[in-house]
Design a protein around this motif. Structure first.
Motif, mmCIF file in Angstrom:
data_model
loop_
_atom_site.group_PDB
_atom_site.id
_atom_site.type_symbol
_atom_site.label_atom_id
_atom_site.label_comp_id
_atom_site.label_asym_id
_atom_site.label_seq_id
_atom_site.Cartn_x
_atom_site.Cartn_y
_atom_site.Cartn_z
ATOM 1 N N SER A 135 0.823 -1.205 0.000
ATOM 2 C CA SER A 135 0.000 0.000 0.000
ATOM 3 C C SER A 135 0.860 1.260 0.000
ATOM 4 O O SER A 135 0.522 2.263 -0.647
ATOM 5 N N SER A 136 1.996 1.188 0.714
ATOM 6 C CA SER A 136 2.866 2.367 0.805
ATOM 7 C C SER A 136 3.889 2.446 -0.320
ATOM 8 O O SER A 136 4.599 3.442 -0.445
ATOM 9 N N GLY A 137 4.009 1.376 -1.121
ATOM 10 C CA GLY A 137 4.953 1.379 -2.227
ATOM 11 C C GLY A 137 6.282 0.740 -1.907
ATOM 12 O O GLY A 137 7.167 0.675 -2.762
ATOM 13 N N ASP A 138 6.473 0.236 -0.687
ATOM 14 C CA ASP A 138 7.735 -0.410 -0.323
ATOM 15 C C ASP A 138 7.861 -1.806 -0.917
ATOM 16 O O ASP A 138 8.953 -2.362 -0.991
ATOM 17 N N VAL A 139 6.748 -2.412 -1.291
ATOM 18 C CA VAL A 139 6.751 -3.685 -2.013
ATOM 19 C C VAL A 139 6.113 -3.426 -3.365
ATOM 20 O O VAL A 139 4.995 -2.905 -3.442
ATOM 21 N N ASP A 140 6.812 -3.781 -4.447
ATOM 22 C CA ASP A 140 6.269 -3.462 -5.774
ATOM 23 C C ASP A 140 5.790 -4.692 -6.541
ATOM 24 O O ASP A 140 5.190 -4.557 -7.609
ATOM 25 N N THR A 141 6.050 -5.896 -6.032
ATOM 26 C CA THR A 141 5.539 -7.122 -6.661
ATOM 27 C C THR A 141 5.007 -8.052 -5.581
ATOM 28 O O THR A 141 5.720 -8.360 -4.620
ATOM 29 N N MET A 172 -7.825 -6.831 -0.926
ATOM 30 C CA MET A 172 -7.157 -6.501 -2.193
ATOM 31 C C MET A 172 -6.899 -5.003 -2.340
ATOM 32 O O MET A 172 -5.973 -4.586 -3.039
ATOM 33 N N ALA A 173 -7.696 -4.189 -1.654
ATOM 34 C CA ALA A 173 -7.516 -2.737 -1.759
ATOM 35 C C ALA A 173 -6.155 -2.314 -1.204
ATOM 36 O O ALA A 173 -5.609 -1.273 -1.602
ATOM 37 N N LYS A 174 -5.590 -3.117 -0.288
ATOM 38 C CA LYS A 174 -4.308 -2.760 0.319
ATOM 39 C C LYS A 174 -3.114 -3.069 -0.568
ATOM 40 O O LYS A 174 -1.981 -2.751 -0.209
ATOM 41 N N LEU A 175 -3.356 -3.703 -1.704
ATOM 42 C CA LEU A 175 -2.245 -4.013 -2.594
ATOM 43 C C LEU A 175 -1.741 -2.782 -3.338
ATOM 44 O O LEU A 175 -0.681 -2.818 -3.974
ATOM 45 N N GLY A 176 -2.503 -1.699 -3.260
ATOM 46 C CA GLY A 176 -2.057 -0.440 -3.842
ATOM 47 C C GLY A 176 -1.736 -0.558 -5.314
ATOM 48 O O GLY A 176 -2.485 -1.135 -6.098
ATOM 49 N N SER A 177 -0.567 -0.042 -5.679
ATOM 50 C CA SER A 177 -0.155 -0.062 -7.088
ATOM 51 C C SER A 177 0.831 -1.188 -7.379
ATOM 52 O O SER A 177 1.456 -1.210 -8.439
ATOM 53 N N ALA A 178 0.990 -2.118 -6.453
ATOM 54 C CA ALA A 178 1.932 -3.220 -6.650
ATOM 55 C C ALA A 178 1.504 -4.083 -7.832
ATOM 56 O O ALA A 178 0.317 -4.216 -8.134
ATOM 57 N N PHE A 179 2.504 -4.679 -8.502
ATOM 58 C CA PHE A 179 2.223 -5.609 -9.591
ATOM 59 C C PHE A 179 1.866 -6.955 -8.966
ATOM 60 O O PHE A 179 2.643 -7.530 -8.192
ATOM 61 N N VAL A 180 0.676 -7.479 -9.283
ATOM 62 C CA VAL A 180 0.172 -8.694 -8.639
ATOM 63 C C VAL A 180 0.215 -9.860 -9.619
ATOM 64 O O VAL A 180 -0.365 -9.803 -10.704
ATOM 65 N N ILE A 181 0.936 -10.907 -9.227
ATOM 66 C CA ILE A 181 0.961 -12.164 -9.986
ATOM 67 C C ILE A 181 0.093 -13.166 -9.231
ATOM 68 O O ILE A 181 0.368 -13.484 -8.077
ATOM 69 N N TYR A 182 -0.951 -13.624 -9.887
ATOM 70 C CA TYR A 182 -1.887 -14.550 -9.232
ATOM 71 C C TYR A 182 -1.727 -15.948 -9.815
ATOM 72 O O TYR A 182 -1.877 -16.153 -11.026
ATOM 73 N N VAL A 183 -1.410 -16.901 -8.961
ATOM 74 C CA VAL A 183 -1.318 -18.302 -9.352
ATOM 75 C C VAL A 183 -2.511 -19.006 -8.729
ATOM 76 O O VAL A 183 -2.547 -19.227 -7.517
ATOM 77 N N GLY A 184 -3.505 -19.351 -9.528
ATOM 78 C CA GLY A 184 -4.726 -19.937 -8.982
ATOM 79 C C GLY A 184 -5.594 -20.523 -10.063
ATOM 80 O O GLY A 184 -5.255 -20.500 -11.252
ATOM 81 N N HIS A 185 -6.745 -21.050 -9.637
ATOM 82 C CA HIS A 185 -7.587 -21.778 -10.578
ATOM 83 C C HIS A 185 -8.969 -21.177 -10.781
ATOM 84 O O HIS A 185 -9.721 -21.643 -11.633
ATOM 85 N N HIS A 186 -9.344 -20.166 -9.997
ATOM 86 C CA HIS A 186 -10.664 -19.565 -10.160
ATOM 87 C C HIS A 186 -10.562 -18.050 -10.313
ATOM 88 O O HIS A 186 -9.695 -17.410 -9.706
ATOM 89 N N GLY A 187 -11.480 -17.516 -11.079
ATOM 90 C CA GLY A 187 -11.516 -16.065 -11.277
ATOM 91 C C GLY A 187 -12.186 -15.376 -10.122
ATOM 92 O O GLY A 187 -13.256 -14.778 -10.276
#
Length: 699
Positions: free
Chosen positions: A518-524, A535-550
């Motif tokens: 959320s603060s930008g200290d983690v970018d991935t 999910m709102a706390k993920l901010g602008s981080a790039f999110v890689i989702y490994v999963g089976h459902h949308g």
């Protein structure tokens, strides 16, 4: 023990056996409809008639005990016959009566092919009927979105009534009318509210109660049957997945006396339609603000680019449905990359820093049968582990176990003392001299069940210490008995903790990863099927989702790597008691989806950190080499290390919060991405909500 003669053969059986059990111990098959080993004896179908030598008429073997048999006039052992002409005639007569009103609709009945009435009428019935009168017809009953009724077929065995009353503890089924007018019904024709209601489908020996979602889908001989493990909760119930082609059409329980006996929850049984909906079957990447399908090569290139940077700016959060192999491959890769901010406790639980016994259900699930006092802390086992809750109820019914609860007051289907609501009450309990603490002190085998609602808090470590000190004070941990138990809600949690899937030195936990994103200290941020976070706390981080459902994670993702669901891959799962169990593949993954470990193996090659295995067998060999405990299939450690385990040293000392404990399961039917994709679970949730509102209005 007593010696009796069955069909001319002497056998020695326990005095408290009934004649049916004694006959089966001697290798004789006795037909039955109403009798069931885990239910009370009703003795009302009369199909199990046998000839007792000296008795004036055949007797119901399920309701006659060995101890009540009379020997011969000269001291001869008592005799019974199971194959005599009298028995044959009696069984034929009973079967003829049962079929008087039974409709001849086997071709359109879902029970066809696995129907006790069909099998036994063939083996023990007459070739024809002497009754020509019209058959009776019974009006259908509504029992909710799960159970389809055809009550004209009902033979009034009352198995369903006894199950709902005795095992489930929700007495919503009963009989009305007498004689030919007798009917089994819900009293107000409302949806059944038990989380175990689907088990009456298996218990019904005819086609009166069948699965509504499965209705007219398939015949049993068309299905491929795969024995595997359930992941809807942390109990690890043994199940059988029935599939045809690439679709799962049915889930049924398997017998495992130490885990789930022969029951499963409604969520475990009926969630299968969610396996075919809202699936991720190809990689996706966000382009111009929208997710667009891409191929695996491009997906791995994007992931390689995002994971090649500063390891301190990468966070990994694992969800609740992951298999051990996938978590192991992920941890090996991120360890090699130098990523220390990894966490499998997406609910914020504070477990994992102590010995293995600090996060296990150490008494084992079967150990509930020996407990004489149980304190439930911050848990609602009825929705967190419905089958285990039924086991607690069975122990309570013996009258040899008193139960106390610290937390929310819910209908748990058994009586309990409401000892308190939060951590303050838990901490204060050890200082008292009367009330439920006296019950715990006086108990020979006391048990504490610590739920996720008590541990997934800011003061989770302090609550863990308070529970440990209480366990030490009441003598819950001693030689041959370990009554300190943690009840998890996530199928993957114990396996992840066994692997050490927790933050490394200087690493962030789930809460800190989200704050840093959320603060930008983690970018991935890499989400391994983690859908239960904000999910709102993920901010602008790039999110890689490994999963089976949308689900929620996929909707937020910038890159989606599709993986296999639990029915689509072989894998190891460790249940809440530390029992390692092996799941098998029932169907293949959807579209281009891959098994989790294979995704990380391919990604490791791109990142120059190639993992040292190319197939599942090689991965498991290395996994078990690194973590020997994970090779002990179907073994629950129990009180093995009670002498070394010091509960008073668990957690951290400090003040606890005034906030009351709250179960993490708000809606039993919507606890994970598969359940949220299921139309059946949505109907169940709506029915449960309507039932609660009706009850509140009535109050």
């Amino acid at each position: 023990m007593r010696t009796i003669v069955i069909d001319g053969e002497e056998v020695t059986v326990p005095n408290d056996y009934n004649l049916l059990q004694a006959s089966e111990a001697a290798g004789r098959e006795i037909p039955r409809f109403c009798y069931h080993e885990r239910l009370s004896v009703a003795g009302n179908c009369r199909m199990c008639l046998v000839e007792l030598v000296g008795a004036p008429k055949p007797v119901a073997s399920c309701a006659f005990l060995v101890r009540d048999m009379r020997g011969g006039p000269n001291g001869e052992p008592p005799q019974m016959r199971t194959l005599s002409p009298l028995v044959k005639k009696a069984r034929e007569g009973v079967m003829e009566f049962l079929l008087i009103n039974h409709p001849l609709d086997c071709p359109i009945c879902d029970q066809g092919g696995e129907c006790d009435l069909q099998d036994q009428s063939l083996a023990y019935g007459r070739s024809g009927s002497r009754f020509d009168e019209n058959k009776r017809a019974v009006e259908e009953k509504y029992m909710g979105p799960l159970i389809k009724t055809e009550m004209t077929r009902c033979i009034q065995c009352t198995r369903c009534v006894r199950f709902s009353t005795e095992i489930a503890g929700v007495p919503e089924l009963g009989a009305i009318g007498r004689g030919e007018n007798m009917e089994i019904t819900t009293y107000l024709e409302q949806s059944m509210t038990s989380e175990l209601s689907g088990n009456v489908i298996d218990l019904c020996p005819v086609g009166a109660l069948t699965s509504r979602p499965y209705a007219f889908n398939a015949r049993p001989w068309e299905l491929t049957k795969t024995e595997t493990i359930d992941v809807m909760d942390a109990l690890g119930s043994n199940i059988r997945v029935d599939s045809r082609g690439g679709a799962v059409l049915r889930i049924m329980p398997r017998l495992h006396d130490d885990v789930n006996e022969e029951w499963i929850s409604d969520k475990s049984r009926f969630v299968w339609d969610g396996l075919g909906r809202q699936r991720l079957d190809r990689p996706f990447a966000k382009k111009d603000g929208k997710l667009a399908p891409i191929d695996w090569d491009e997906a791995l290139t994007i992931a390689e680019d995002k994971l090649s940077g500063d390891a301190s700016k990468i966070g990994v959060i694992a969800g609740d449905l992951n298999d051990v192999e996938g978590l192991y491959a992920a941890k090996e890769l991120f360890d090699a990359l130098g990523v220390t901010s990894i966490d499998a406790r997406q609910d914020g639980s504070k477990l994992g820093s102590g010995p293995r016994e600090s996060y296990l259900f150490n008494s084992t699930i079967k150990g509930i049968d020996q407990a004489d006092a149980i304190l439930i802390v911050g848990a609602n086992p009825r929705v967190e582990a419905a089958v285990m809750n039924a086991r607690i109820r069975q122990r309570w019914l013996t009258g040899k176990c008193e139960i106390g609860v610290i937390g929310e007051a819910h209908d748990l289907t058994y009586d309990y003392a409401h000892v308190g609501e939060g951590a303050k009450d838990l901490a204060a309990l050890g200082g008292k001299r009367s009330g439920f603490i006296k019950t715990l002190n006086d108990a020979e085998r006391p048990m504490i069940i610590l739920g996720a609602g008590a541990l997934a808090r800011e003061d989770g470590q302090q609550v863990l210490r308070a529970a440990g000190e209480l366990a030490d004070k009441i003598g819950a941990v001693k030689e041959s008995w370990n009554g300190f138990n943690v009840l998890h809600t996530a199928a993957s949690r114990v396996g992840a903790l066994d692997l050490g899937f927790v933050p490394g030195e200087g690493g962030r936990d789930t809460t800190a990863i989200l704050d840093a994103a959320s603060s930008g200290d983690v970018d991935t941020v890499v989400l391994l099927g983690a859908d239960e976070i904000d999910m709102a706390k993920l901010g602008s981080a790039f999110v890689i989702y490994v999963g089976h459902h949308g689900d929620k994670g996929a909707q937020r993702a910038d890159l989606i790597l599709p993986s296999a669901a639990y029915t689509e891959k072989p894998g190891l799962y460790v249940n809440t008691e530390g029992r390692v169990q092996m799941a098998e593949r029932a169907v293949f993954p959807k579209g281009d989806a891959k098994e989790d470990w294979a995704i990380f193996r391919a990604l490791s090659a791109r990142l120059g950190k190639t993992l040292p295995y190319d197939d599942l067998n090689a991965l498991r060999a290395k996994l078990i080499g690194d973590h020997e405990i994970l090779g002990q299939i179907d073994h629950a450690p129990g009180a093995l290390n009670s002498g070394e385990f010091k509960p008073a040293e668990l957690g951290e000392a400090g003040d606890v919060s005034d906030a009351p404990f709250k179960s993490p399961v708000e809606d039993f039917y919507f606890t994970n991405s598969i359940a949220r994709a299921s139309k059946t679970m949505a109907e169940c949730s709506a029915a449960a909500t309507a039932a609660r509102q009706t009850l509140q209005a009535a109050e």
